[in-house]
Motif scaffolding. Structure first.
Motif, mmCIF file in Angstrom:
data_model
loop_
_atom_site.group_PDB
_atom_site.id
_atom_site.type_symbol
_atom_site.label_atom_id
_atom_site.label_comp_id
_atom_site.label_asym_id
_atom_site.label_seq_id
_atom_site.Cartn_x
_atom_site.Cartn_y
_atom_site.Cartn_z
ATOM 1 N N CYS A 79 0.842 -1.194 0.000
ATOM 2 C CA CYS A 79 0.000 0.000 0.000
ATOM 3 C C CYS A 79 0.883 1.252 0.000
ATOM 4 O O CYS A 79 1.854 1.340 0.747
ATOM 5 N N TRP A 103 -7.516 6.586 9.717
ATOM 6 C CA TRP A 103 -7.082 5.625 8.703
ATOM 7 C C TRP A 103 -7.595 4.221 9.010
ATOM 8 O O TRP A 103 -8.086 3.517 8.131
ATOM 9 N N ASP A 106 -11.771 4.223 8.809
ATOM 10 C CA ASP A 106 -12.465 4.462 7.544
ATOM 11 C C ASP A 106 -11.618 3.972 6.371
ATOM 12 O O ASP A 106 -10.586 4.575 6.065
ATOM 13 N N PRO A 107 -12.037 2.901 5.689
ATOM 14 C CA PRO A 107 -11.237 2.361 4.582
ATOM 15 C C PRO A 107 -11.136 3.302 3.380
ATOM 16 O O PRO A 107 -10.358 3.054 2.468
ATOM 17 N N ARG A 108 -11.893 4.412 3.397
ATOM 18 C CA ARG A 108 -11.825 5.386 2.298
ATOM 19 C C ARG A 108 -10.924 6.566 2.632
ATOM 20 O O ARG A 108 -10.768 7.482 1.831
ATOM 21 N N SER A 109 -10.317 6.557 3.832
ATOM 22 C CA SER A 109 -9.485 7.687 4.219
ATOM 23 C C SER A 109 -8.012 7.421 3.913
ATOM 24 O O SER A 109 -7.561 6.281 3.920
ATOM 25 N N ALA A 110 -7.320 8.495 3.636
ATOM 26 C CA ALA A 110 -5.878 8.417 3.370
ATOM 27 C C ALA A 110 -5.210 9.652 3.968
ATOM 28 O O ALA A 110 -4.686 10.502 3.241
ATOM 29 N N GLU A 115 -2.454 5.885 -0.681
ATOM 30 C CA GLU A 115 -3.558 5.053 -1.155
ATOM 31 C C GLU A 115 -4.501 4.715 0.006
ATOM 32 O O GLU A 115 -4.055 4.422 1.110
ATOM 33 N N THR A 116 -5.804 4.736 -0.251
ATOM 34 C CA THR A 116 -6.762 4.306 0.762
ATOM 35 C C THR A 116 -6.709 2.787 0.886
ATOM 36 O O THR A 116 -6.278 2.090 -0.044
#
Length: 191
Positions: A79, A103, A106-110, A115-116
Motif C-alpha cells: 500500500c 485511517w 475508515d477504509p476510504r481515508s488516506a 492510497e486508501t
C-alpha cells in the motif's frame, strides 16, 4: 477453468516492532534462518505454471531463494503510505494519533496522502482477477504480508475492516482457487 493462486508472504526483513511503511530492506538474519527452516515445504511451489512477486527487495529475494525465479509485478506492491513512508506505526502514532485512528476506522481515508485501504484492496483484487485461467493450473506469488491480507479480504468479499483482523506471518501461505470475481480459500494440510 479455475486457477489456483498460492500467495507466499515474504520472509522478514526486520523485527516486527521495527517494520516501516513501504519498507524495502533486505532480509535480516532471522528472515534467512526462517527461510532455511521452511524451504522444504515452499520449494515445491516452484513447479507453478506462473511465478510472480511484488517488486520489493524482500519479496524478490524470497522468491529467488526458493527457486521461483519470479517476475516482479508492480500491481503487487505494498500500500502506498504517502508521507508515512519510512516510519514505523509507533512513530506515526506519536506524531499523528488522530490521523492513524481515521485511517484504521475508515477504509476510504488516506490521511497520509497515499492510497486508501479500499483502493489497495481493489488493486490487489484487480491483479487477482486478471490472472490467466486458460491452460494455467497453478500460480505462485511472493508478496508483502499486507498484500496477502488484501487478497484474502478481496477474495472472500469480506468487509474492508476485516483487513485489520488478518494476521499474516512471514513465509506463510494462502491458496485461492477460482475464476475472476469467484474465489474460494483453500486450506491444505490436516489429518
Amino acid at each position: 477453468m479455475s486457477v489456483r493462486v498460492t500467495l507466499v508472504a515474504a520472509a522478514r526483513s526486520s523485527d516486527l516492532y521495527d517494520e516501516r511503511f513501504d519498507d524495502d530492506r533486505p532480509l535480516d538474519r532471522a528472515g534467512w534462518y526462517e527461510m532455511q527452516r521452511v524451504a522444504h515445504a515452499l520449494v515445491p511451489l516452484s513447479a507453478a505454471d506462473l511465478r510472480y512477486c511484488s517488486p520489493t527487495l524482500r519479496s524478490r529475494t524470497t522468491g529467488d531463494a526458493l527457486g521461483y525465479a519470479p517476475l516482479a509485478q508492480p500491481a503487487l506492491r505494498d500500500c502506498d503510505m504517502g508521507r508515512w513512508r519510512g516510519f514505523t506505526l509507533a512513530e506515526v502514532m506519536a506524531r499523528e494519533p488522530a490521523a492513524v485512528d481515521a485511517w484504521v476506522a475508515d477504509p476510504r481515508s488516506a490521511p497520509h496522502g497515499g492510497e486508501t485501504l479500499l483502493a489497495f484492496i481493489s488493486r490487489i483484487g484487480g491483479w487477482l482477477d486478471t490472472r490467466p485461467a486458460e491452460d494455467i493450473a497453478a500460480i505462485v506469488a511472493v508478496a508483502e504480508p499486507a498484500v496477502v491480507r488484501a487478497a484474502l479480504v478481496y477474495a472472500l468479499k469480506a468487509p474492508p475492516r476485516t483487513y485489520w483482523y488478518v494476521d499474516v506471518q512471514p513465509l506463510s501461505t494462502i491458496t485461492l482457487t477460482g475464476t475472476p470475481g469467484r474465489w474460494s480459500l483453500r486450506l491444505d494440510g490436516g489429518v
